[in-house]
Write a protein that holds these residues in place. Sequence first.
Motif, mmCIF file in Angstrom:
data_model
loop_
_atom_site.group_PDB
_atom_site.id
_atom_site.type_symbol
_atom_site.label_atom_id
_atom_site.label_comp_id
_atom_site.label_asym_id
_atom_site.label_seq_id
_atom_site.Cartn_x
_atom_site.Cartn_y
_atom_site.Cartn_z
ATOM 1 N N ILE A 825 0.838 -1.190 0.000
ATOM 2 C CA ILE A 825 0.000 0.000 0.000
ATOM 3 C C ILE A 825 0.881 1.252 0.000
ATOM 4 O O ILE A 825 1.896 1.307 0.684
ATOM 5 N N PRO A 826 0.562 2.298 -0.790
ATOM 6 C CA PRO A 826 1.357 3.531 -0.774
ATOM 7 C C PRO A 826 1.273 4.210 0.587
ATOM 8 O O PRO A 826 0.195 4.370 1.161
ATOM 9 N N VAL A 827 2.470 4.581 1.130
ATOM 10 C CA VAL A 827 2.563 5.281 2.404
ATOM 11 C C VAL A 827 3.264 6.605 2.140
ATOM 12 O O VAL A 827 4.405 6.621 1.653
ATOM 13 N N VAL A 828 2.581 7.729 2.484
ATOM 14 C CA VAL A 828 3.128 9.060 2.267
ATOM 15 C C VAL A 828 3.514 9.640 3.617
ATOM 16 O O VAL A 828 2.694 9.691 4.533
ATOM 17 N N ALA A 829 4.795 10.063 3.733
ATOM 18 C CA ALA A 829 5.250 10.726 4.949
ATOM 19 C C ALA A 829 4.788 12.178 4.899
ATOM 20 O O ALA A 829 5.180 12.920 3.994
ATOM 21 N N ILE A 830 3.961 12.591 5.831
ATOM 22 C CA ILE A 830 3.538 13.982 5.932
ATOM 23 C C ILE A 830 3.979 14.470 7.295
ATOM 24 O O ILE A 830 3.445 14.087 8.332
ATOM 25 N N THR A 831 5.087 15.278 7.318
ATOM 26 C CA THR A 831 5.792 15.559 8.569
ATOM 27 C C THR A 831 6.387 16.951 8.541
ATOM 28 O O THR A 831 6.545 17.564 7.475
ATOM 29 N N ALA A 832 6.719 17.427 9.729
ATOM 30 C CA ALA A 832 7.406 18.714 9.855
ATOM 31 C C ALA A 832 8.915 18.570 9.694
ATOM 32 O O ALA A 832 9.622 19.574 9.671
ATOM 33 N N HIS A 833 9.462 17.354 9.580
ATOM 34 C CA HIS A 833 10.890 17.145 9.286
ATOM 35 C C HIS A 833 11.103 17.424 7.806
ATOM 36 O O HIS A 833 10.640 16.674 6.947
ATOM 37 N N ALA A 834 11.815 18.511 7.493
ATOM 38 C CA ALA A 834 11.888 18.977 6.110
ATOM 39 C C ALA A 834 13.302 18.996 5.546
ATOM 40 O O ALA A 834 13.533 19.570 4.493
ATOM 41 N N MET A 835 14.289 18.357 6.215
ATOM 42 C CA MET A 835 15.649 18.321 5.689
ATOM 43 C C MET A 835 15.767 17.251 4.610
ATOM 44 O O MET A 835 15.064 16.238 4.650
ATOM 45 N N PRO A 836 16.669 17.430 3.610
ATOM 46 C CA PRO A 836 16.826 16.403 2.560
ATOM 47 C C PRO A 836 17.203 15.040 3.127
ATOM 48 O O PRO A 836 16.751 14.017 2.621
ATOM 49 N N LYS A 837 17.999 15.028 4.165
ATOM 50 C CA LYS A 837 18.380 13.732 4.732
ATOM 51 C C LYS A 837 17.170 13.033 5.344
ATOM 52 O O LYS A 837 17.096 11.798 5.379
ATOM 53 N N ASP A 838 16.213 13.828 5.848
ATOM 54 C CA ASP A 838 15.009 13.226 6.398
ATOM 55 C C ASP A 838 14.204 12.545 5.295
ATOM 56 O O ASP A 838 13.710 11.425 5.471
#
Length: 869
Positions: A825-838
């Motif tokens: 199933i597609p899982v989308v991370a929706i988060t306040a962590h916005a760094m490229p490494k994240d």
Amino acid sequence: MIRKLRQRPAPPSLSGLLRQNLTRWVLFPSLCFILLLGGYITLEKTKDFERRNIIIAQSLSKQIVSHVADAENALGSLAQTMARYDDFWFQTMLNNFLQSAHHMERLLYLDADGKILASAPARSELLAIRQFIDRVTSRPSIISPPIASPITHDMVVYLGVRGPDGKVLAGELSMQTFQHHLEDLLPRTEGSVVLCDTFGNLISHPDSNRVATQENIGHLPILRDTLEGHTRTAFYREHGAGYIGTVFKIEPLNWIILISRPVEEVFLPLLGPIIALLSLILLIFALFVTVLKFKLNRTIVTPFAQFTDFIEQATRGHYQTAEKRDQSFAELAIIEEKFSEMIEQIARRENEIRESEARFRQLVETIREVYWISDLADDSVIYVSPTYETVWGRPRQSLIDNPESFFLSIKPAHRLAVVEAFNTLRLEGFEVDEEFQIVLSDGRERWIRARAFPIHDQHGVRVRLAGMAEDITGHKAEQHALLEAKQNAEAASKSKTEFLTNISHELRTPLSGILGMLQLTRESRLTREQAEYIDTAISSSKVLLNVINDILNIAQIEAGKLTLNSQPFPTHEVLNTIYRFFRHNAKSKSIELTIETESEFPPILVGDEVRIRQILFNLVGNSVKFTDQGHIRVWAGTLPKRRDDGTVDVLLIVEDTGIGIPPDKLDYVFESFTQVDGTFTRQYQGTGLGLGIVRSLVGSMHGSITVDSEEGSGTTMYVTLRLGLPAKGSVPQTRRMNEQTMPERSGLSILLVEDDRVNQLAISRMLEKLGHHVTCADNGRMALELLEGSRFDCIFMDIQMPEMDGMEATRRIRTAPELADVSDIPVVAITAHAMPKDRDAFLEAGMTDYLSKPATFHELARLIDRLPL
């Protein structure tokens, strides 16, 4: 002078005169005559000695062989006779036979088992015969080497024969008989005769003690080098005396006869005539030399002695030119002149070497480094500079006396590497450059850097090693301090980055809820005044989001995580976007905003479109902010220089008529978190991040930024960027969605996993506004429970949640056996962590896509459209 010498007949030279008068007429003929005469006499005497000895040896050989043969025949006859009688007669027959055979010392009669049946004289000793009884055959023969008799202790040889009845008859053949025969045939005054076996064991010798002690003479060269079956005459030494002897081999018995005489007895009669002849020749030579002395003294000897004295003075270092004097010996005069020239050259070179050595010592004895030279042949230290005593704390002589002390002073942890490096230098010639610690005699430690290299001779062969060593303890301390400072700075930078990231996360979470709620309120029925309030709040939230994004950009740049995404993009669309965004602000301030490009500006370039927009947004935004009247002009073009690697240098100019920048603040404005006016009464607001980000982005694109400003008159920014040219036929994607565009997908069943109630409410309502059905879960554990009983099309997953975070929940979805039906199933991370490494970490954990908070309708719709459903 030379011309006059050549006009006169050349007198005989010293070498020619000596060769003609001494060697040719006296020495050489005399020596040759004496050598030839002595050699001839010696040869003839040796041949005569050999002929005489061979005759004697042949006669002796016949007698010895006959003597042994008679003894063997007599012993064989006795054995046959005794076989016909009984035991009573054995003793009588042996006694009678021993009385008639004077050359026999003893007789033994044994049975087949070795038991004594009879003996004469009647004795029971078998000490000698037992070790030879196995050699006895039916044929009478010698069965032992010469051996001392256990009865008489004289030298004997055992003879033995086995009778028809198997019994053994053995006898001791006396060697004294042989010695008497030899002495009768060859008196002591005519030489000595020695009889031995092939191993050198004595059978007969004029000195009976040597026979009794069984001395071995096999070491004599004349015996060792004798050829099989040949007679040999040669010189040899024994017991410090010289002898000449002849060796003759007795074939039937395998014995050897040596007839010899002292050398002086043979050749002494020849010495008298030879000595007389030699004395006569020496007398003639002495007379000749006396006469010749008077003739050569003035022409050769005196000038040559003076020249020799001149050479001796030169060898002592007194380089003085020889005095000019008349020389009747022309060759010597020429030699003396050439030698004087050579001495002058040597003196000049020695002065140069002395001066060079003085300069060398001044240099190496005043520098701070230790300089040393060693000999490669024996590893000895030839020279070491005085600085060694200061650096190593030991006298120089200690290193010269024991070169290994250099390595022994190194700490054991570094010693092996240094020894291996110097061994490689000695064996292969590779230069050494090593850093290590030494221990001084008082226990202190110092860091040393040693460099060494080979020295070659004129043939390219390594002959010496030279090197320098310096005390780098202070340098090492500085390095350690710098490294510690660097680590502290990196730790501080990391702490700052983590702090900025955490601040960004903590700000984005409530901002996501605020912006989400504002967007939902904007979609409801509002009065004009309410809509204006909502739009103002949304605009303020976006300004705050831009500040947070700037903070993240700074964190990315300082952490070295800034990445560029190069794709073909339309240049005019980027410039039009800038114009549309700032035209209203410029118009409200009555500022003229114009954007121009050169006529040949490429319509498509390859680069990071987002970062280029960000550069222009910051530059044009600053111009709009700090300009109250006049104009703002943006110009884009390319530099005339063309490159062969498919890139082009783009020039961007942003010119305004604003307040300008003071000259002392031009460099300061590019620092992060700084502004020209940092007081509490400043007129223009901002974080001071914009130009710092612009400079970092420009540097990452291999470009440059230059500012030309005059306070009160305006500012002009010049930016160059190295961008790629698109390949032929490539067309960039121009399709974009605006916030009024509806999504292509609707009616999806979406699971939203979010622990923050405000964000949960905002995101779920936004998804429902887009036409989807949303189910909410407060953490990852609740999401897993819902997945076991329900079916969803996709999951929007927060990362930081209580009980079970989004990363762990995603891993369980992908790997848990009970969730195998929904593992894809597609899982989308929706988060306040916005760094490229994240983002990279989320995708590696198994998530399908990523969306940073706060999210807009447009971003949610575009993300749902690109999910692999």
